[in-house]
Design a protein around this motif. Sequence first.
Motif, mmCIF file in Angstrom:
data_model
loop_
_atom_site.group_PDB
_atom_site.id
_atom_site.type_symbol
_atom_site.label_atom_id
_atom_site.label_comp_id
_atom_site.label_asym_id
_atom_site.label_seq_id
_atom_site.Cartn_x
_atom_site.Cartn_y
_atom_site.Cartn_z
ATOM 1 N N GLU A 1 0.266 10.520 4.711
ATOM 2 C CA GLU A 1 -0.276 10.041 3.454
ATOM 3 C C GLU A 1 0.336 8.692 3.060
ATOM 4 O OE1 GLU A 1 -2.552 11.102 -0.131
ATOM 5 O OE2 GLU A 1 -2.767 10.674 1.962
ATOM 6 N N ALA A 2 1.654 8.587 3.215
ATOM 7 C CA ALA A 2 2.360 7.444 2.652
ATOM 8 C C ALA A 2 2.155 6.158 3.437
ATOM 9 C CB ALA A 2 3.843 7.754 2.564
ATOM 10 N N THR A 3 1.864 6.248 4.721
ATOM 11 C CA THR A 3 1.885 4.991 5.483
ATOM 12 C C THR A 3 0.532 4.520 5.950
ATOM 13 O OG1 THR A 3 2.472 6.339 7.350
ATOM 14 C CG2 THR A 3 4.219 5.077 6.312
ATOM 15 N N ARG B 1 -7.076 9.634 11.373
ATOM 16 C CA ARG B 1 -5.829 9.069 11.869
ATOM 17 C C ARG B 1 -5.692 9.248 13.374
ATOM 18 N NH1 ARG B 1 -2.396 5.246 9.946
ATOM 19 N NH2 ARG B 1 -3.287 4.856 7.913
ATOM 20 N N VAL C 1 1.098 4.114 -2.818
ATOM 21 C CA VAL C 1 0.705 5.496 -2.513
ATOM 22 C C VAL C 1 1.815 6.441 -2.961
ATOM 23 C CG1 VAL C 1 0.312 7.127 -0.640
ATOM 24 C CG2 VAL C 1 -0.882 4.949 -0.643
ATOM 25 N N ARG D 1 3.650 8.092 15.236
ATOM 26 C CA ARG D 1 4.510 8.447 14.116
ATOM 27 C C ARG D 1 3.875 9.536 13.257
ATOM 28 N NH1 ARG D 1 4.809 3.832 10.752
ATOM 29 N NH2 ARG D 1 2.811 4.738 10.240
ATOM 30 N N ARG E 1 0.827 -1.196 0.000
ATOM 31 C CA ARG E 1 0.000 0.000 0.000
ATOM 32 C C ARG E 1 0.865 1.251 0.000
ATOM 33 N NH1 ARG E 1 -1.857 3.678 3.615
ATOM 34 N NH2 ARG E 1 -3.882 4.604 3.139
ATOM 35 N N SER E 2 1.854 1.318 0.916
ATOM 36 C CA SER E 2 2.609 2.571 0.987
ATOM 37 C C SER E 2 3.488 2.741 -0.243
ATOM 38 C CB SER E 2 3.414 2.662 2.282
ATOM 39 O OG SER E 2 4.292 1.600 2.389
ATOM 40 N N ASP F 1 1.626 3.708 15.152
ATOM 41 C CA ASP F 1 1.296 4.424 13.909
ATOM 42 C C ASP F 1 0.830 5.845 14.209
ATOM 43 O OD1 ASP F 1 1.876 2.155 12.599
ATOM 44 O OD2 ASP F 1 -0.168 1.703 11.923
#
Lengths: 315, 270
Positions: B268-270, B2, A203, B259, A199-200, B256
């Motif tokens: 966004e990325a994780t 989040r 993305v 972080r 997923r990452s 998470d």
Amino acid sequence: MRLLVFAASLVVASVAIFLVVNALPGDVATAILGFGADPSSVAALRLRLGLDRPLLVRYLSWAGGMLHGDLGRSYLTGEPVSALVSPRVAVTAWLVVISMLLAPLVALPVGMLAAMKRRTWQGAVASAASQVGLSIPTVYAGILLVVVFAVGLHWLPANGYTDLVVGGTWRPAEFVQHLVLPVASLVIVQASVLTRYVRSAFVEVLNEDYFRTARAVGWTRWRALWRHGVRNAAISVVTVIGLQLSTLLVGAIVVEQVFRIPGLGTALLSAVSNRDLIVVQGIVMVLVFAVLVINLLTDLSYLLIDPRLRGGDRR
Amino acid sequence: MRRAGLWVGVVLVALVILAALVSLVWTPYNPLQVQPTQTLRPAGWPHLLGTDGFGIDILSRLLVGARTTVYVGLVAVSLAAVGGVPLGILAGMLGGWVSQVVLRVTDVLYAFPALLLAILLAAAVGASTTTAMVAIGIASIPAFARVARAATLIVMTQDYILAARACGTSRWTISVRHVLPNIAAVLGVQASVSFGIAILAEAALSYLGLATPPPTPTWGRMLHDAQTYIFSSPVQALWPGLAIAWSVLGLNLLGDGLRDHLDPRLREAT
């Protein structure tokens, strides 16, 4: 260079294994004979097993033997360790290899979906599923599968193992039946870990300029992601698969216990409870060897996936 | 959204710690008391989650099991941090061959998962809570070393380090006064993630009989015991597994969430 590091790691690992097993307090001969044993028979046993020799000599003879496939002889039965290990390697290898191949097949579509639809409920569900899968111990996954598919539905056996070929006849159906649940419990956990990375990685691709360009020339999102995303995501996926291999091996050891499968893990644990240290030493070395080989292969596979890395050092 | 993850994580983890603390002073029943007339009772009253094959109240065992889990996790993560963080800072500050050696050592350690270490220790000196904690702790050192090194490398490029150097501050003082406080947050995230991994490892070890010996209740051994009765009383196996998944999920969400809180760009990325 990579091969040199690999060889050095093997040596360091073998020394570490040997020292932990042999240099810590606790005498093998006494352990075998029991604490009330007559000191002279303990001494005789030590002599017979070669335990009276200095540690360095014992290490060198063990390590030297390994170079030509000799892992020593069991302290209890006198059987060569390699004879004990070799039929079981295949059993564990089936579990590990099948799970390792299936996990990405599950993780890739789920991870892609989670990335593409990350602002909608489908993406949230995919992410949540992998988050939950990550939190489930392999043992529990196995037990839940047994409860549903063996106890509840009676579709599959709760435990046991059949070789693919028994006495010259092929038994593919039984072989698969017995592997479905153990493999599924490994795959659930592995695929969840992998999904997060897929997923990452995707993305990240979605935010790249080349992805926007592909979209701008009229490609659909899925086509652009497929063409540009897969290769870019492949690096992190391969890394994670490589790093996860040791967890997968450990998972296989546990799963063998849940499903009473006679693999390496089962042999290892029974050697531990019998305190048959040379067998423990041998099997752990085989497992560590497998992990290090896979790490080496992972390193080399980067070169296939990413041409930019050829000739340079990846760090 | 989040943020919600962070708070869910906090609540889940807090409840586990609460359960561990409560078990110190109160459990519904004696978690060690065998009652041959009360075996395999279904969930209900007076045994909320039923009883196991020995007639012991499952809820009581779960509460005491939380204590074992939290204890093993805390000690293992502390061991890993104490072993890994100095290595990582050293590698990050000095670079060069020191860094290479640290990386290679962590590579080799990566090939030794907690379970293999625990098996070696159990074979050599017998399985106990201590061998489990040591094995899990050592196996978690590489993660801390790598994270500490990466974070140190970033800190070392900052102007305040240059300033400190210009003032003639010693390397030791820089590492303790400037590097450590600035990488502490990242290490906190790692601690949360490692704690989750430690709980999974402890569960596997005690399931295999390679950790805390009986009669002390552990979630892993409860799973093992429940498996014996899987045909007659399958529900029993649900509870300890749920407890493990609950704790690990909590710690992962917490990690998470922390972080993202520290570095919104990663959100966004994780």
